[in-house]
Design a protein around this motif. Structure first.
Motif, PDB file in Angstrom:
ATOM      1  N   SER A   1       0.881  -1.245   0.148  1.00 52.09           N
ATOM      2  CA  SER A   1       0.098  -0.228   0.004  1.00 52.09           C
ATOM      3  C   SER A   1       0.847   1.480  -0.097  1.00 52.09           C
ATOM      4  N   HIS A   2       1.921   1.090   0.506  1.00 49.38           N
ATOM      5  CA  HIS A   2       2.950   2.439   0.483  1.00 49.38           C
ATOM      6  C   HIS A   2       4.066   2.017   0.019  1.00 49.38           C
TER       7      HIS A   2
ATOM      8  N   VAL B   1       5.694  -3.162  -9.921  1.00 48.07           N
ATOM      9  CA  VAL B   1       5.473  -1.851 -10.099  1.00 48.07           C
ATOM     10  C   VAL B   1       3.997  -1.697  -9.956  1.00 48.07           C
ATOM     11  N   PRO B   2       3.579  -0.551  -9.398  1.00 43.21           N
ATOM     12  CA  PRO B   2       2.048  -0.513  -9.230  1.00 43.21           C
ATOM     13  C   PRO B   2       1.511   0.456 -10.422  1.00 43.21           C
ATOM     14  N   CYS B   3       0.032   0.372 -10.510  1.00 41.96           N
ATOM     15  CA  CYS B   3      -0.824   1.392 -11.332  1.00 41.96           C
ATOM     16  C   CYS B   3      -0.428   1.224 -12.851  1.00 41.96           C
ATOM     17  N   ALA B   4      -0.370   0.111 -13.092  1.00 37.02           N
ATOM     18  CA  ALA B   4       0.413  -0.454 -14.494  1.00 37.02           C
ATOM     19  C   ALA B   4      -0.666   0.354 -15.503  1.00 37.02           C
ATOM     20  N   GLU B   5      -2.027   0.494 -15.305  1.00 34.74           N
ATOM     21  CA  GLU B   5      -2.870   0.828 -16.318  1.00 34.74           C
ATOM     22  C   GLU B   5      -2.795   2.534 -16.534  1.00 34.74           C
TER      23      GLU B   5
ATOM     24  N   THR C   1      -0.939   9.083  -4.993  1.00 39.28           N
ATOM     25  CA  THR C   1      -1.828   7.809  -4.863  1.00 39.28           C
ATOM     26  C   THR C   1      -2.541   7.524  -6.176  1.00 39.28           C
ATOM     27  N   CYS C   2      -2.344   6.135  -6.624  1.00 41.39           N
ATOM     28  CA  CYS C   2      -2.793   5.660  -7.748  1.00 41.39           C
ATOM     29  C   CYS C   2      -3.492   4.398  -7.686  1.00 41.39           C
ATOM     30  N   ALA C   3      -4.500   4.154  -8.666  1.00 42.32           N
ATOM     31  CA  ALA C   3      -5.040   2.891  -8.555  1.00 42.32           C
ATOM     32  C   ALA C   3      -4.542   1.701  -9.181  1.00 42.32           C
ATOM     33  N   ASN C   4      -4.572   0.423  -8.662  1.00 48.52           N
ATOM     34  CA  ASN C   4      -3.932  -0.576  -9.234  1.00 48.52           C
ATOM     35  C   ASN C   4      -5.230  -1.481 -10.211  1.00 48.52           C
TER      36      ASN C   4
ATOM     37  N   ASN D   1      -0.003   4.383  -2.347  1.00 45.97           N
ATOM     38  CA  ASN D   1       0.669   5.652  -2.023  1.00 45.97           C
ATOM     39  C   ASN D   1       2.295   5.441  -2.356  1.00 45.97           C
ATOM     40  N   VAL D   2       2.654   6.237  -3.312  1.00 46.68           N
ATOM     41  CA  VAL D   2       3.819   5.984  -3.791  1.00 46.68           C
ATOM     42  C   VAL D   2       4.728   7.435  -3.931  1.00 46.68           C
TER      43      VAL D   2
END
Length: 570
Positions: free
Chosen positions: A115-116, A216-220, A239-242, A249-250
């Motif tokens: 999450s972080h 790696v988050p939020c690929a879209e 903050t981005c959506a997965n 939170n990045v």
């Protein structure tokens, strides 16, 4: 005509170049990776057939030289078994690493572990050498654990990276098809596997205790260009959506922006002690609860930073990929340095460092000797040898005779021709490579066998070369040549880090990395983990604040320049 098919031993189904494996993937990797012997056998077969092989720029292997190949076999002509390859995976001895830290991290499947996140883009610093890139990575490890965030490496896609997929060159394992070819065979496929680690990840296995198994988050919504733009802009939270509906939170940093952030927050990072945040920081570095409590109660910043380094080294934070460990072992066994016994090591860094960072230190050295104008623009090799005790401290036997102590001394340098000449000019030679120093130290010198052609990771590019000239030099470089220099440099770094005594300086990133890797916890307070990973219980005893014995540094001597011990990675 000879054709030799060498099957890559890398399991291409377990991970990708651009994501960090999940805990299940990590477990699979540990189970499916072949033993180091398989890697070694592949490499040795290529070396043994080298006289008959044609390769890209005739440089497929750094081991094609006959004398090196001859020394890769023992007296009976058999190949080294490489059974000790694990010893070449880290810059410290394996018994000094607590493997339970990584094993526990691989079993962590907590739902909020990603999450972080702290995203680190190593490619934005890839133009620099080993020392700079490793120090930047160390800064990232320190910062991410302090911020209580999982550290995820973001590597660029292959189309955005240098030929071969990495600044560290191309091992034989990287290709779809690795084979010999003659002028009659034109269909050999030298394409790099898309899922073979690229960039910094081709050198280092990023551990699960840092990554938490996160990808790696939020690929879209975010691609590499987006992360790169954020990394250059300083430490900003987003903050981005997965794709699975969760949010991350990045914080994204890399290279210069990471160093700037680190400089700005260095004092703050050691200020709040004792505190829950300090305790958590230590736990994030793999500390046991008693170690974390001890760390939280520290007040002195120098002691705090050394304890951070001790924890990092206990966790084995800098672990090389298996092909790196394999090839470094083969390389080191190709020449005569007796690594199984105690040895000393000297790092003589000249080159570009003398033109900028160390220039004033060199002037001060000569000025202290009465030279207002330096006779040469470097500190002579003989000054490094002055770190050995003088004749007044030579041990004596029962009859009052001086006892001569023998030392095997490895020299890592980017100026081998000049250093060899300086050694030849020294007095009291007993043979070409051995001198008697200060009446009681018999010093036998060893050099890297490729030191006449392998200095820096990025080749011998003049520091003031124009962009056009640098591009021209890089264009004529090969991925295999770069890998040659990579292996030779890591071998140097490994020898220096594990030496009984290290003599160098802190002006270069190399010297600072070596010092980092030589810090140990004096009393590693490992807790019993209930049988997972074989942790051991150690009674700490009472420690008072300011006790210098909390950490120790292997015998490290500064030949010249600043003796200030900086914070990790700086």
């Amino acid at each position: 005509q000879y054709h030799l098919l060498m099957v890559s031993q890398y399991d291409h189904t377990t991970t990708t170049a651009h994501t960090i494996a999940t805990p299940n993937k990590l477990k699979t990797m540990m189970q499916t990776r072949p033993p180091p012997f398989a890697y070694g056998l592949v490499l040795f077969l290529g070396a043994a057939m080298a006289p008959f092989l044609l390769s890209l720029e005739k440089n497929i292997s750094i081991y094609s030289n006959f004398s090196l190949r001859r020394r890769l076999s023992n007296g009976n002509g058999s190949v080294y078994s490489l059974k000790d390859a694990e010893q070449f995976s880290n810059l410290q001895a394996t018994h000094e690493i607590d493997p339970s830290i990584e094993k526990r991290a691989q079993m962590n499947d907590a739902g909020d572990r990603c999450s972080h996140l702290f995203l680190y883009l190593p490619d934005l610093f890839a133009i620099h050498g080993h020392g700079s890139q490793m120090n930047a990575y160390i800064s990232g490890v320190t910062t991410s654990t302090y911020l209580n965030r999982a550290m995820v490496l973001v590597e660029p896609p292959l189309e955005k990276i240098r030929a071969g997929g990495s600044q560290f060159g191309c091992p034989i394992d990287a290709f779809h098809e690795t084979m010999t070819k003659t002028s009659l065979r034109r269909d050999a496929n030298w394409q790099v596997h898309e899922d073979f680690p690229s960039g910094f990840s081709r050198l280092v296995q990023h551990p699960a205790w840092l990554s938490h198994g996160c990808e790696v988050p939020c690929a879209e919504t975010h691609g590499y260009n987006d992360w790169s733009k954020l990394a250059r802009g300083g430490a900003k939270e987003i903050t981005c959506a997965n794709p699975d509906g969760t949010e991350s939170n990045v914080v994204v940093l890399a290279g210069s922006s990471l160093r700037s952030y680190y400089r700005e927050n260095e004092a703050l990072m050691t200020r709040d002690h004792p505190s829950p945040q300090a305790t958590q920081w230590a736990l994030n570095l793999g500390a046991t609860p008693p170690e974390a409590e001890l760390f939280s109660n520290m007040k002195d910043s120098r002691q705090i930073w050394d304890y951070v380094l001790g924890l990092m080294n206990k966790a084995g934070f800098l672990k090389f990929q298996p092909w790196i460990a394999r090839d470094v072992e083969l390389f080191l066994k190709s020449f005569g340095l007796p690594l199984q016994t105690e040895y000393d090591a000297i790092h003589v860094r000249r080159g570009d460092k003398l033109e900028k960072e160390a220039r004033e230190d060199v002037r001060e050295h000569w000025k202290s000797l009465g030279h207002n104008v330096p006779p040469v623009n470097y500190v002579p090799f003989s000054h490094y040898l002055s770190q050995w005790d003088g004749p007044e401290k030579c041990p004596m036997d029962d009859e009052g005779e001086v006892q001569v102590m023998s030392h095997n001394v490895y020299i890592a340098t980017d100026d081998p021709i000049a250093v060899r000449k300086e050694i030849a000019a020294l007095p009291h030679h007993t043979n070409n490579n051995t001198i008697l120093w200060n009446d009681c130290h018999e010093l036998t010198f060893y050099f890297n066998p490729t030191d006449d052609s392998s200095f820096h990771l990025n080749g011998d590019v003049p520091i003031r070369a124009s962009k056009e000239r640098k591009a021209e030099i890089e264009a004529t470089d090969s991925c295999f040549g770069r890998y040659h220099r990579n292996i030779a440099s890591i071998a140097d770094m490994m020898i220096l880090s594990k030496a009984r005594m290290f003599i160098g300086e802190y002006n270069s990133n190399w010297g600072r990395v070596i010092r980092t890797m030589r810090v140990r916890l004096s009393v590693p307070v490992a807790q019993d983990d209930g049988g997972v990973g074989g942790g051991r219980s150690v009674v700490v005893g009472k420690k008072v604040q300011g006790d210098d014995s909390l950490t120790r540094t292997l015998d490290t001597r500064v030949a010249w320049g600043s003796t200030r011990e900086r914070s990790p990675g700086y």
